[in-house]
Design a protein around this motif. Sequence first.
Motif, PDB file in Angstrom:
ATOM      1  N   MET A  99       0.838  -1.172   0.000  1.00 16.97           N
ATOM      2  CA  MET A  99       0.000   0.000   0.000  1.00 16.97           C
ATOM      3  C   MET A  99       0.885   1.238   0.000  1.00 16.97           C
ATOM      4  O   MET A  99       1.994   1.218   0.509  1.00 16.97           O
ATOM      5  CB  MET A  99      -0.910   0.012   1.238  1.00 16.97           C
ATOM      6  N   GLN A 100       0.362   2.301  -0.524  1.00 14.76           N
ATOM      7  CA  GLN A 100       1.069   3.574  -0.536  1.00 14.76           C
ATOM      8  C   GLN A 100       0.410   4.518   0.456  1.00 14.76           C
ATOM      9  O   GLN A 100      -0.808   4.513   0.613  1.00 14.76           O
ATOM     10  CB  GLN A 100       1.031   4.200  -1.931  1.00 14.76           C
ATOM     11  N   GLY A 101       1.211   5.331   1.104  1.00 12.81           N
ATOM     12  CA  GLY A 101       0.678   6.290   2.060  1.00 12.81           C
ATOM     13  C   GLY A 101       1.775   7.158   2.610  1.00 12.81           C
ATOM     14  O   GLY A 101       2.711   7.513   1.894  1.00 12.81           O
ATOM     15  N   SER A 102       1.674   7.466   3.887  1.00  8.83           N
ATOM     16  CA  SER A 102       2.624   8.377   4.529  1.00  8.83           C
ATOM     17  C   SER A 102       2.996   7.896   5.918  1.00  8.83           C
ATOM     18  O   SER A 102       2.200   7.262   6.605  1.00  8.83           O
ATOM     19  CB  SER A 102       2.008   9.776   4.684  1.00  8.83           C
ATOM     20  N   PHE A 103       4.204   8.245   6.308  1.00 10.08           N
ATOM     21  CA  PHE A 103       4.649   8.116   7.690  1.00 10.08           C
ATOM     22  C   PHE A 103       4.523   9.516   8.268  1.00 10.08           C
ATOM     23  O   PHE A 103       5.175  10.446   7.791  1.00 10.08           O
ATOM     24  CB  PHE A 103       6.101   7.631   7.730  1.00 10.08           C
ATOM     25  N   LEU A 104       3.635   9.682   9.256  1.00  8.33           N
ATOM     26  CA  LEU A 104       3.417  10.988   9.885  1.00  8.33           C
ATOM     27  C   LEU A 104       4.026  10.976  11.274  1.00  8.33           C
ATOM     28  O   LEU A 104       3.845  10.025  12.034  1.00  8.33           O
ATOM     29  CB  LEU A 104       1.924  11.284  10.032  1.00  8.33           C
ATOM     30  N   ARG A 105       4.710  12.044  11.605  1.00  9.31           N
ATOM     31  CA  ARG A 105       5.234  12.203  12.963  1.00  9.31           C
ATOM     32  C   ARG A 105       4.869  13.610  13.432  1.00  9.31           C
ATOM     33  O   ARG A 105       5.170  14.597  12.771  1.00  9.31           O
ATOM     34  CB  ARG A 105       6.742  12.025  13.001  1.00  9.31           C
TER      35      ARG A 105
ATOM     36  N   GLY B 128      -5.813  -5.869   0.759  1.00 11.96           N
ATOM     37  CA  GLY B 128      -4.894  -4.919   0.124  1.00 11.96           C
ATOM     38  C   GLY B 128      -3.674  -4.607   0.947  1.00 11.96           C
ATOM     39  O   GLY B 128      -2.792  -3.886   0.500  1.00 11.96           O
ATOM     40  N   GLU B 129      -3.573  -5.126   2.179  1.00  7.68           N
ATOM     41  CA  GLU B 129      -2.407  -4.831   3.007  1.00  7.68           C
ATOM     42  C   GLU B 129      -1.272  -5.805   2.809  1.00  7.68           C
ATOM     43  O   GLU B 129      -0.191  -5.597   3.312  1.00  7.68           O
ATOM     44  CB  GLU B 129      -2.790  -4.786   4.494  1.00  7.68           C
TER      45      GLU B 129
END
Length: 117
Positions: A1-7, A112-113
């Motif tokens: 999956m595509q996404g973001s790492f948020l901190r 989908g994961e």
Amino acid sequence: MQGSFLRFYVNAAQQHHGVLLWEWLLDQGSKLGIRGGSAFRTIGSFGRRHTVHEDRFFELAGSSGIEVEFVVTRDEEQRLFDLVRLEKIRIFYTRIPAHFGVINPDAQDPAGEATED
């Protein structure tokens, strides 16, 4: 999956609606359906005022930083950012593109994961 790492970077004592902000962020992430989040206490930090805070002395307890992290899809990221904006929380964050998945997923993992790597 595509996404973001948020901190998100917050002060350990910072509150929102009477709750520590790092706890509020984790709670809201859970309510938004984000798969997981973590909070980490820093041993030292400084921010825009360039004052170094360390968690060494009892009298400084609560003045250090907390990092709150999520790995999210684009939709989850947008819902979390929309909520923070709606609540008018001034917060510093980083966003890094991420590819994520589950190796050997089971029946409880969302479709989908599964990783294809």
